[in-house]
Design an enzyme around this catalytic site. Structure first.
Site, PDB file in Angstrom:
ATOM      1  N   ASP A   1      50.571 -35.062  39.223  1.00 13.29           N
ATOM      2  CA  ASP A   1      51.884 -35.675  39.505  1.00 13.29           C
ATOM      3  C   ASP A   1      52.847 -35.553  38.326  1.00 13.29           C
ATOM      4  O   ASP A   1      54.062 -35.429  38.501  1.00 13.29           O
ATOM      5  CB  ASP A   1      51.746 -37.135  39.958  1.00 13.29           C
TER       6      ASP A   1
ATOM      7  N   LYS B   1      41.632 -44.559  38.204  1.00  9.54           N
ATOM      8  CA  LYS B   1      42.197 -45.631  39.034  1.00  9.54           C
ATOM      9  C   LYS B   1      41.091 -46.235  39.901  1.00  9.54           C
ATOM     10  O   LYS B   1      40.011 -46.499  39.408  1.00  9.54           O
ATOM     11  CB  LYS B   1      43.402 -45.109  39.815  1.00  9.54           C
TER      12      LYS B   1
HETATM   13  C1  BGC Z   1      45.283 -39.796  36.196  1.00  9.25           C
HETATM   14  C2  BGC Z   1      46.350 -38.767  35.976  1.00  9.25           C
HETATM   15  C3  BGC Z   1      47.603 -39.163  36.704  1.00  9.25           C
HETATM   16  C4  BGC Z   1      48.005 -40.557  36.347  1.00  9.25           C
HETATM   17  C5  BGC Z   1      49.258 -41.019  37.074  1.00  9.25           C
HETATM   18  C6  BGC Z   1      45.794 -41.170  35.901  1.00  9.25           C
HETATM   19  O1  BGC Z   1      44.843 -42.113  36.234  1.00  9.25           O
HETATM   20  O2  BGC Z   1      44.183 -39.511  35.402  1.00  9.25           O
HETATM   21  O3  BGC Z   1      45.931 -37.492  36.390  1.00  9.25           O
HETATM   22  O4  BGC Z   1      48.625 -38.255  36.365  1.00  9.25           O
HETATM   23  O5  BGC Z   1      46.957 -41.443  36.660  1.00  9.25           O
HETATM   24  O6  BGC Z   1      49.114 -40.976  38.436  1.00  9.25           O
END
Ligand code: BGC
Length: 889
Positions: A626, A591
């Site tokens: 999550d 992200k």
């Molecule tokens: C992460 C995950 C996470 C997902 C939703 C992704 O960018 O790598 O670990 O579960 O986002 O939040």
């Protein structure tokens, strides 16, 4: 911006020594007026001819002496350069290539020999060129005299053959220059022909053919420019003549700003009494560089003249010269004037190659023959490029070369429609917008069959990820959660949820089967952008401080038994390699986070130390992703939940796996025989995924290029950004929002997915929500209804592709679990969490429809999707409870 590995093969210092008897015929002949020539060819490259100076040195006593003066004085004329592109290098890497020099005495083309009338073969020399051995270095392959026969009387040839690296940037037009195409950079060893090529969009072009133009479509601001403008035909000009002037192509960077242009400054007109543009009265282009931020400021860089050649060779002739003082930013400014011609029937290459000491002018661009679709490929020597704006000049020059092929057509022939401006401008724009939309729709298409392929690929990657650590794009992380909540959980537990632009702190009083969630309180704090890319300590201190304040506000409704420490479930929504239920190292950020010092660290350790610094007495008893939290929360409410999906800022999935199916698991099998796997499906990649140039550019410019490809097609963080990129292209190429490209539209991530969703769901007749959002977020003060409809269509295509691909991933999980192949009719439920799914109705409905479509009516009847009960909050506190250190077992 990586160049492609070109190599140039140079044959130079050519000189010929004839046996004494022959030499008598040319007493005192000056080497530069040589009567002999040679033809040089390398495998399937076209042969090149060069004059061959005679050496006047003694032949017998000094047979090996080079007449250096002779060879050097002729070097400039007797120099042949063969440019080897990556594809040619690959072809020749298997075995040494053979360079053949065939020597002639007598008349041969433009090199006439005074020795005899007619051309006579004197002999030939073959040189093996081992490109593998030179391995891209500068190397001398051959240097010195070589005999062309046996015995004393044989003629001898002097030559130097050497190779030198000649890295070039390669670009390719996505369409014909008059169709306002995108221009891609081609990278990788495959170069223009081989495999392993990466194509990345770098520019867009905008063609215009203003009808009754004053003759200055673009006004250069440079001082000594006027002399480059020829005279223009007067009022009595015919329609046909008008068609060959006013042509301008502007080259825009990815943010939509114009950086270079090619503009006809001397119209292409027929010479008197003919229907052709002649050499004595050529048409001309100026190649211009944009100066400063204002689009009105241009400075000339080069001038290209073109005409139709007379005589047997039907070709378009060119002459190019750099404008003196063009202010070229590259360190290596070549002073060059160059001319060449390209055959009208077959097309060819416009080549300027006067490479001297790495500082010459090296560029090439292809043009197809008359009537053929032309998508020029442009090569530029790296020495000319210090920034993308430099490249744009060469791209503009390539445009001018390509369009000159059309401009020099006989005037009795009709030009292609795009070049004639016969269509009103406004129609052309909508036609362009429609073409961009159509292309987007085609590239984003997700027919059922494709979704099935994606689902199969997902299942396959799941298997591979369970086999070994790095065997798959899916990490398939072991969560250490082998028992999920039962409903018996009791007590006060805290949760901390970190995963997006906000983090949340939460306390929950659990009351067992009867009481369930007795009471809960939470607070949300937004994370300043600079903390997402700062230092680990700063981020965790910020979080721990907010947590400490929240704990301090704990009311009397929450009960912590005397002597017990507060316990916390830490939801950390990034890929973590767990080492136990309460520890794990960060594999990478995703992200918008990018804090180098956290990668490889135990995130629980980081949090615990920060809590200590805040004087907060609390223990992390569960570290969960999550998705794992959502699974726990989901099962708490519904026993049939087998997997959890997050569709929010990011995306991911977790599911319950049989422990013995996890081949890479080294430890003892858990008593439950089960293990929750955090798939990290955001990183899934497959050739079946339908991707576009927008996606590739987004990925290339992201914080994590090449990673999280599935996430970049699906999740809330990226959908709005993809739409922005498409709208920007429409603004540049089809003037969707008027003449000027709205500056705000060039700002990455300015269009967030919630705004996209609001526009997408606008049901008003005049799409006023779309209009208002365009104004509020992109500064577009007025937009036509037609333009708003286009915006909605773009949102629709992008959102539906994401939703349908997410559904395909879910089918992949069901397949892994043995559902959907008819083997099981057992009900299976997905716990779903995330704002994208929850709030973006079209997205949600498309996902559910696609799930049904791929599974089929019957199989889908036993599959359900329910919103998780705050997985990352309640779910994490439930897991903190089920892993509490105060539990008896
Ligand atoms: C992460 C995950 C996470 C997902 C939703 C992704 O960018 O790598 O670990 O579960 O986002 O939040």
């Amino acid at each position: 911006m990586d160049p492609c590995p070109f190599v140039r093969l140079v044959v130079e210092s050519l000189a010929l020594k004839l046996p004494p008897v022959a030499k008598i015929a040319v007493p005192g002949a000056h080497p530069s007026s040589t009567p002999c020539s040679c033809s040089i060819h390398l495998q399937d490259f076209p042969a090149q001819t060069a004059p061959l100076p005679l050496s006047l040195g003694p032949t017998s006593s000094g047979a090996n002496m080079i007449d250096v003066a002779a060879a050097t004085s002729a070097a400039s004329t007797s120099r042949v350069v063969i440019s080897l592109d990556p594809a040619a290098l690959q072809r020749m890497s298997k075995r040494p290539a053979i360079l053949t020099v065939v020597v002639y005495a007598g008349r041969s083309g433009k090199y006439a020999c005074a020795l005899a009338s007619g051309r006579r073969l004197l002999g030939q020399v073959r040189v093996a060129v081992d490109l593998e051995a030179t391995a891209g270095r500068a190397a001398v392959v051959q240097s010195g005299w070589v005999s062309m026969g046996s015995g004393q009387g044989a003629a001898r040839l002097h030559l130097v053959v050497r190779t030198e690296p000649d890295p070039r940037f390669v670009f390719q037009f996505g369409g014909e220059p008059e169709c306002s195409p995108v221009v891609y950079q081609i990278q990788g060893a495959g170069g223009s022909g081989g495999s392993g090529i990466i194509r990345q969009p770098v520019f867009s072009c905008r063609f215009s053919a203003a009808r009754r133009q004053s003759g200055r479509p673009i006004d250069p601001a440079g001082a000594n420019v006027t002399c480059f403008f020829g005279s223009f035909a007067g009022e009595g000009e015919t329609e046909m003549r008008e068609q060959r002037k006013g042509w301008t192509v502007t080259i825009h960077d990815l943010s939509g700003s114009p950086v270079a242009a090619a503009s006809v400054v001397t119209p292409f007109v027929p010479s008197p009494g003919s229907d052709r543009v002649s050499r004595s009265n050529p048409g001309a282009w100026l190649i211009l560089r944009a100066v400063g931020p204002s689009t009105a400021n241009w400075k000339p860089w080069g001038r290209l003249e073109a005409w139709r050649e007379r005589g047997s060779h039907d070709a378009v002739g060119y002459r190019f010269e750099l404008v003196p003082d063009a202010g070229t930013s590259n360190a290596c400014t070549p002073a060059t004037e160059s001319s060449s011609s390209i055959g009208v029937r077959r097309g060819g290459v416009f080549r300027i190659d006067v490479g001297v000491g790495g500082c010459g002018f090296v560029m090439a661009s292809t043009a197809e023959g008359q009537g053929k679709v032309s998508r020029p490929t442009v090569q530029v020597g790296v020495q000319h490029v210090s920034c993308m704006a430099d490249v744009a000049l060469f791209v503009a020059l390539a445009v001018a070369v390509d369009l000159s092929m059309d401009a020099c057509q006989p005037f009795s022939q009709k030009l292609r429609r795009e070049l004639c401006q016969l269509q009103p401008r406004i129609n052309r724009r909508w036609a362009r917008a429609a073409a961009v939309l159509k292309e987007l729709e085609e590239q984003c298409a997700t027919p059922t069959e494709k979704l099935k392929e994606v689902a199969d690929a997902m299942t396959k990657e799941m298997h591979a990820g369970l086999e070994s650590e790095d065997g798959s794009t899916l990490k398939m992380l072991i969560s250490f959660v082998d028992k999920l909540p039962t409903g018996d959980e009791r007590g006060l537990f805290y949760a901390l949820d970190l995963g997006g632009t906000n983090f949340r702190v939460l306390r929950v009083q659990l009351g067992g089967k009867e009481g369930r969630v007795v009471k809960q309180e939470s607070e949300e704090v937004s994370i300043p952008q600079e903390l997402m890319i700062g230092s680990s300590d700063e981020l965790f201190d910020f979080i721990a401080s907010a947590l400490a304040q929240f704990v301090a506000s704990e009311g009397v409704d929450f009960h912590l038994p005397e002597g017990k420490q507060r316990e916390l479930g830490f939801t950390f929504s990034f890929p973590v390699k767990q080492t136990s239920i309460a520890s794990g190292t960060l594999i990478k950020w995703t992200k918008r986070f990018n804090i180098k010092s956290t990668v490889g660290e135990d995130v629980v350790g980081e949090l615990t130390r920060a809590m200590k610094r805040q004087g907060l007495d609390m223990q992390v008893t569960a570290l969960v992703n999550d998705t794992v939290g959502a699974l726990a929360g989901g099962i708490y409410d519904d026993n049939d939940v087998v997997a959890a999906i997050i569709l929010g800022t990011g995306t991911n999935a977790a599911y319950v796996e049989r422990a013995d199916a996890i081949k890479k698991w080294q430890g003892p099998l858990p008593n439950s025989g089960k293990m929750v796997i955090n798939m990290e499906w955001g990183n899934f990649r497959s050739s079946h995924l339908p991707t576009t140039d927008y996606d590739q550019a987004l990925d290339a410019e992201s914080l994590n290029p090449g990673e999280q490809i599935y996430e970049k097609l699906i999740s809330g963080m990226y959908l709005g950004e993809i739409v922005r990129r498409v709208l920007l292209r429409l603004a540049v190429e089809a003037a969707l929002f008027g003449e000027e490209v709205p500056p705000q539209l060039k700002v990455p991530f300015v269009l967030r997915t919630p705004v996209m969703s609001a526009m997408h769901h606008d049901t008003s007749a005049d799409l006023k929500v779309v209009g208002a959002k365009l104004q509020e977020f992109l500064g577009i003060s007025s937009s036509s209804l037609k333009a708003r409809k286009v915006v909605v269509q773009v949102c629709d295509i992008v959102a539906k592709r994401g939703a349908r691909l997410a559904a395909a991933g879910m089918v992949g999980i069901l397949k892994k679990l043995g559902h959907s192949n008819g083997k099981t009719k057992k009900r299976m439920a997905f716990a779903m969490d995330g704002g994208l799914y929850e709030h973006y109705t079209v997205f949600r409905e498309s996902l559910l429809a696609a799930l049904k479509e791929v599974l089929g009516e019957e199989a889908s009847a036993s599959v359900s999707v329910t919103m998780a009960n705050d997985g990352s909050g309640i779910g994490a506190s439930l897991l903190a409870a089920s892993h509490s250190r105060y539990l008896e077992n």
